[in-house]
Design an enzyme around this catalytic site. Structure first.
Site, PDB file in Angstrom:
ATOM      1  N   LYS A   1       1.349   4.446  -3.296  1.00 11.54           N
ATOM      2  CA  LYS A   1       0.773   5.402  -2.633  1.00 11.54           C
ATOM      3  C   LYS A   1       1.820   6.351  -3.090  1.00 11.54           C
ATOM      4  O   LYS A   1       1.698   7.785  -3.605  1.00 11.54           O
ATOM      5  CB  LYS A   1       0.337   5.794  -1.277  1.00 11.54           C
TER       6      LYS A   1
ATOM      7  N   TYR B   1       1.092  -1.031   0.221  1.00 14.98           N
ATOM      8  CA  TYR B   1      -0.024  -0.089   0.223  1.00 14.98           C
ATOM      9  C   TYR B   1       0.972   1.340  -0.391  1.00 14.98           C
ATOM     10  O   TYR B   1       0.461   2.019  -0.508  1.00 14.98           O
ATOM     11  CB  TYR B   1      -1.346  -0.133   1.138  1.00 14.98           C
TER      12      TYR B   1
END
Length: 327
Positions: free
Chosen positions: A146, A142
């Site tokens: 990002k 994640y």
């Protein structure tokens, strides 16, 4: 101002879309959940059913049945500590890049919501600034996705505002408080440290406020966003347990031991053909045992940001909603 909010059927996107509509903007909320879309419509937000994957951003920005979009809030993302790298890229990186390119072509202001999870593997934990060197190692897929999304957005649209809100919570939260509440109710959550862990979090209303400021004034670059006041994490967990009417965590388990167990569970999950989410992740353990505070100087000086909700008020509202059965 005509504003498109992605992820409007989610927690942050929904709060932001409603706040912007209440402030008098024409807001279009992008999402996939028709029932939540209907709720947005009742609150003055025009719901647009669309999927991030393969979205025609130029058409969405052109405003087929209304004025063209002047500002975009990109709040949609795959936000989980576990998953497939291809899914994180398809949901976080590719759509962010495509949307930024469309905004650049049409001269549309973009506020991109990222995460301070990109700092997790840097070794910096106190007063972390936006210019902290990030990568090449990250503590989750994640966080990596990002960061890649941020890089793609800045490359396509240097004038974009990138916000990194830390640990978003509030009434209606679908992640932090529900997960902790479930762990407390099950009795699975041990006490992982003998010392208090002081960490920054961010009430969702403070994030929506920062987004509103970023839409109102040119503010290119990256900005940390928090409540501006660190909270004692384990004392807050004790208050949450009291609110739920369940025992406070007392069973002591060394954090290093649990982190090792989590790493083994992750390895087993990665070796499994379906890569199922393990019941525990090492990054999840670290969130409960390692402090993190962010420097807000840049946001205060360039955005004019000051938190509108204190942690005391934010958690009082959350606990009141829990007692009333609304969260």
């Amino acid at each position: 101002m005509t504003i498109l909010v992605t992820g409007a059927t989610g927690f942050l996107g929904g709060v932001t879309a409603r706040a912007l509509a209440e402030a008098g903007h024409e807001v279009r909320g992008l999402g996939r959940d028709a029932a939540r879309g209907a709720a947005l419509e009742r609150d003055g937000v025009r719901f647009v059913a669309a999927d991030l994957r393969g979205a025609d951003w130029d058409a969405l920005l052109a405003g087929v049945e209304g004025p063209p979009v002047e500002g975009v809030v990109h709040a949609a993302a795959r936000s989980t500590l576990w998953g497939h790298a291809a899914d994180f890229h398809a949901d976080n990186v590719a759509p962010s890049a495509a949307l930024a390119r469309a905004c650049a072509r049409r001269g549309v202001r973009l506020v991109h919501v990222s995460t301070p999870s990109v700092y997790n593997a840097t070794g910096h934990t106190q007063g972390v600034r936006e210019d902290t060197r990030v990568g090449p190692r990250f503590d989750s897929l994640y966080a990596r996705s990002k960061w890649q999304a941020e890089e793609a957005v800045r490359a396509a649209l240097p004038d974009a505002t990138v916000l990194r809100p830390r640990g978003i919570y509030g009434v209606g939260d679908t992640s932090i408080v529900p997960r902790l509440a479930a762990a407390l109710r099950s009795g699975r959550l041990p006490r992982l440290t003998g010392q208090e862990v002081w960490t920054d979090l961010t009430d969702v209303r403070n994030v929506a406020h920062a987004i509103t400021l970023a839409l109102a004034r040119p503010a290119p670059g990256v900005f940390n966003v928090t409540d501006g006041q660190a909270i004692p994490l384990w004392a807050t967990l004790d208050r949450l347990a009291d609110t739920l009417g369940v025992p406070r965590p007392t069973r002591r388990v060394p954090a290093r031991l649990l982190e090792g167990v989590a790493a083994a569970l992750e390895l087993g999950a990665r070796l499994h053909p379906d890569r199922p989410e393990p019941p525990l992740t090492a990054s999840g353990v670290r969130l409960l045992t390692r402090p993190m505070t962010l420097d807000l100087t840049r946001a205060r000086e360039r955005l004019g940001y000051a938190p509108v909700v204190t942690p005391e008020r934010g958690f009082a509202d959350v606990f009141a909603a829990l007692r009333g059965g609304a969260a």
